[in-house]
Design an enzyme around this catalytic site. Sequence first.
Site, PDB file in Angstrom:
ATOM      1  N   LYS A 242      33.962  45.238  -2.875  1.00 58.02           N
ATOM      2  CA  LYS A 242      33.511  46.297  -3.763  1.00 58.02           C
ATOM      3  C   LYS A 242      34.404  47.534  -3.590  1.00 58.02           C
ATOM      4  CE  LYS A 242      28.535  45.226  -3.297  1.00 58.02           C
ATOM      5  NZ  LYS A 242      28.157  45.014  -4.706  1.00 58.02           N
ATOM      6  N   ASP A 312      30.906  38.395  -4.226  1.00 56.78           N
ATOM      7  CA  ASP A 312      29.964  39.503  -4.337  1.00 56.78           C
ATOM      8  C   ASP A 312      28.665  39.074  -5.012  1.00 56.78           C
ATOM      9  OD1 ASP A 312      29.097  42.085  -3.946  1.00 56.78           O
ATOM     10  OD2 ASP A 312      30.018  42.871  -5.771  1.00 56.78           O
ATOM     11  N   GLU A 314      26.474  37.084  -3.683  1.00 52.36           N
ATOM     12  CA  GLU A 314      26.021  36.366  -2.488  1.00 52.36           C
ATOM     13  C   GLU A 314      24.506  36.307  -2.354  1.00 52.36           C
ATOM     14  OE1 GLU A 314      24.817  40.144  -1.537  1.00 52.36           O
ATOM     15  OE2 GLU A 314      26.740  39.583  -2.427  1.00 52.36           O
ATOM     16  N   ARG A 316      22.149  35.581  -4.432  1.00 53.51           N
ATOM     17  CA  ARG A 316      21.552  34.378  -5.020  1.00 53.51           C
ATOM     18  C   ARG A 316      21.804  33.151  -4.149  1.00 53.51           C
ATOM     19  NH1 ARG A 316      24.979  35.264 -10.332  1.00 53.51           N
ATOM     20  NH2 ARG A 316      24.594  37.375  -9.562  1.00 53.51           N
TER      21      ARG A 316
END
Length: 465
Positions: A242, A312, A314, A316
Amino acid sequence: MTEFADLLKADNGQPARSIQLIEAAELDAWFTAQPERVRALISAQKFHAKPNEYAIVPGEGQSDWSVVAGVAKRDALGSWCLARLAESLPEGSYRLTEGSTGAAALGWLTAQYRFERYRKDEGAAGPRVLLTGDVARIEAIVQQAEAVALVRDLVNTPAADMGPQDLEDAVRQLAQAHGGEVQVTRGDALEQGFPMIHAVGKAADKSFAPRLIEMAWGDPAAPRIAVVGKGICFDSGGLDIKPSSGMRLMKKDMGGAAHAIALARLIIGARLPVRLHLLVPTAENAISGNAFRPGDILRSRQGLTVEIGNTDAEGRLVLGDALTRAGEEKPELIVDFATLTGAARVAVGPDLPALFTNDEALASDIAAAGTAVDDPTWRLPLWDGYYDMLKSDIADMNNAGEGGFAGAVTAALFLQRFVPEGTAWIHLDTFAWRPAARPGRPKGGEALGLRAVFRLLQQRYDGAR
């Protein structure tokens, strides 16, 4: 934690200052009936009886005064209509001149929440105590305030002090206080049994080792419900890192776990006749030489293979393994909370958790429950036509949809693949954060959707009592 039980007391006629609630339409008649000196002071305070406005009304003695406050509807007090008073009035005890405190007592309590782990608020006033005739409701309201404060405390705590072990400690404390049974899976057992949770967290320092925390409580013969909370203690984005602006609030990425633990606390406090299964998959999505990569194929606990389109996405992944484990106990209802997608925030903003469910009756019931307790949710569609966005050429599915469309929907569709067919399921994509303060709701970690789900569970399982 703030001692909320000290802030809401039974009214036994003890000394207290009075609070008179009036609606804007009643102001002229009330104002005209006041002595001239009162009218002059009320005018000086520019009081118009709008919601969240209040004024000090002088009495006969030098230290004698009371409060007049504006409300939208005096006979239907909302949760936050007294919150500004609880934030602003001097220390002391107060009572309403007429009517019931009702739901407004919750806002009175939560307005006095303070997060003081790292800095004391030296300028804060002393406690404002509300006296109420609703004695039978005091315990339940205090428990709800404590649950809200628990979410706020957990989310507000920086990641260095709120890792997987700290979430485990929070679950163990709850279990020890109420006779729950805790099981924690980590290390080799996690890698073998919950490979997606392991993959997300394996790059973190050993002190932040990933794990699945489970707690069981209640009569094994009672209806089974599972409550799952995403516990990503910090999300760097992984190798799909990010930007710094996107990482700033990622201490709150365990907000789903905070909601799940707080909901478990409410269920136990209310002694709901259920068999509760709490699951908190927790990890740090860190970066190191062994971090999982874009393009990797992960095998889930269920057996489905997942191509990593974006590291990113992650949350789920850890939820997928946890939902599979929840389904193995054959619950009649699964509820999960997660700070899952920025797309949900774009769609419905920070105040409204995006709600997904595979059960039409549940959708209607939770909408009504949220409205009833001033904790609204907003339903988004589980649109099967978007499953194609999760297709992979070399695995059963991809963890991230291409093109940026319907990000909250495709994330929910991903989770649905791990929910047993025929099992009722609710997924709340919640922000768990308030970017700007409102009465009773300070800036920072926030419980959003928590009380709505609890109200639903009360109606579903405790109606007979």
